[in-house]
Design a protein around this motif. Structure first.
Motif, short mmCIF file in Angstrom:
data_model
loop_
_atom_site.label_atom_id
_atom_site.label_comp_id
_atom_site.label_asym_id
_atom_site.label_seq_id
_atom_site.Cartn_x
_atom_site.Cartn_y
_atom_site.Cartn_z
N ALA A 181 -9.27 11.59 4.30
CA ALA A 181 -10.70 11.89 4.10
C ALA A 181 -10.85 13.18 3.28
CB ALA A 181 -11.39 12.04 5.45
N GLY A 182 -10.06 14.19 3.64
CA GLY A 182 -10.13 15.46 2.90
C GLY A 182 -9.80 15.26 1.44
N LEU A 183 -8.72 14.52 1.18
CA LEU A 183 -8.27 14.32 -0.21
C LEU A 183 -9.32 13.54 -1.01
CD1 LEU A 183 -5.83 14.93 -2.00
CD2 LEU A 183 -4.93 12.66 -1.44
N SER A 184 -10.00 12.59 -0.32
CA SER A 184 -10.98 11.78 -1.08
C SER A 184 -12.19 12.60 -1.48
CB SER A 184 -11.41 10.56 -0.25
OG SER A 184 -11.96 10.97 0.96
N GLU B 209 -10.20 14.93 -4.49
CA GLU B 209 -9.70 14.26 -5.70
C GLU B 209 -10.40 12.91 -5.84
OE1 GLU B 209 -7.66 15.50 -7.93
OE2 GLU B 209 -7.98 13.65 -9.09
N ASN B 210 -11.46 12.90 -6.63
CA ASN B 210 -12.15 11.61 -6.88
C ASN B 210 -12.71 11.63 -8.29
OD1 ASN B 210 -14.78 12.99 -6.88
ND2 ASN B 210 -14.25 13.37 -4.73
N TYR B 211 -13.29 10.50 -8.70
CA TYR B 211 -13.80 10.43 -10.07
C TYR B 211 -15.24 10.91 -10.16
CZ TYR B 211 -9.64 7.71 -11.20
OH TYR B 211 -8.35 7.31 -11.39
N PHE C 230 -11.55 7.01 -0.67
CA PHE C 230 -11.03 7.06 0.71
C PHE C 230 -10.26 5.77 1.02
CE2 PHE C 230 -10.89 8.03 5.16
CZ PHE C 230 -11.13 6.84 5.82
N SER C 231 -10.84 4.62 0.62
CA SER C 231 -10.19 3.34 0.93
C SER C 231 -8.87 3.20 0.18
CB SER C 231 -11.11 2.17 0.57
OG SER C 231 -11.02 1.88 -0.81
N ILE C 232 -8.80 3.75 -1.03
CA ILE C 232 -7.56 3.66 -1.82
C ILE C 232 -6.47 4.50 -1.16
CG2 ILE C 232 -6.48 4.29 -4.01
CD1 ILE C 232 -8.17 1.84 -4.33
#
Lengths: 10, 212
Positions: free
Chosen positions: B103-106, B109-111, B122-124
């Motif tokens: 969750a933190g990473l999403s 690091e996202n588009y 998050f799902s990826i």
């Protein structure tokens, strides 16, 4: 420019 | 659409059906990690929210619905219908150690910082670690029924075929989704150890896969 994923994959 | 992605999706569907039928017919979910199945249901839920907002193709819509239905049906078999056979003691992986970093990473690091995009990201990330409770459970019990290993084999095959799909799409369309590819490579690496055991033990006809 960053190729936005069309999210066509499952 | 290319043959790698189509066969990957078919392997994914086969894996999910193998697991569902195994539980349904044996009326038992012994050796199955309910946590992994919960995580997969969460992956599909957070990824397929665009089911109602973006129409890609009939195939895309149908497969998303099928995956969602089978994922929740499998979870309900494990936690409701056959819950007496659920081995919660062996299924002891701490999923919060997966959910919090993912969750933190999403968020980091996202588009794009929009709800749908963050949930997709998050799902990826979650999909790449969702199988860990199941793999952990097998190391804990020291064995896995052969049908469970076939389920894992087809899941691993689906991920491997998706890597081939991305190579193909990069070569053909210049398509490259960094988040999906990096996450997919990490996920496939988790299966390597299993693949080694699968090919050296299960396919040698020893039936069950027992760990050294």
């Amino acid at each position: 420019e960053r190729h936005i994923n069309p999210k066509d994959e499952l | 659409m290319n043959i790698f992605r189509l066969s990957g999706d078919v392997c994914h569907l086969v894996a999910i059906i193998i697991l569902f039928l195994k539980i349904w017919r044996s009326k038992s979910c012994a050796g199955i990690s309910g946590k992994s199945q919960l995580l997969f249901a969460l992956v599909f839920t957070t990824r397929y929210l665009d089911l109602f907002t973006a129409f890609i193709s009939i195939y895309n819509t149908v497969m998303k619905v099928v995956f969602l239905v089978l994922a929740y049906a499998t979870v309900s078999l494990i936690y409701f219908r056959f819950r007496k056979s659920y081995d919660s003691e062996s299924d002891s992986f701490r999923v919060e150690f997966l959910l919090v970093p993912v969750a933190g990473l999403s968020f980091l690091e996202n588009y794009s910082f929009t709800p749908l995009e963050i949930l997709w990201t998050f799902s990826i990330y979650l999909e790449s670690v969702a199988i860990l409770p199941q793999l952990f459970m097998i190391t804990k019990t020291g064995e896995a029924e052969s049908i469970t290993t076939h389920y894992l084999f087809f899941l691993g095959l689906y991920r491997t075929l998706y890597l081939a799909n991305w190579v193909w799409r990069y070569h053909e369309e210049g398509f490259f989704d960094q988040i999906a590819v990096v996450s997919g490579v990490v996920q496939t690496i988790f299966y390597c150890d299993f693949f080694y055991l699968y090919f050296t033990r299960v396919l040698r006809g020893s039936g069950k896969m027992t760990l050294p």
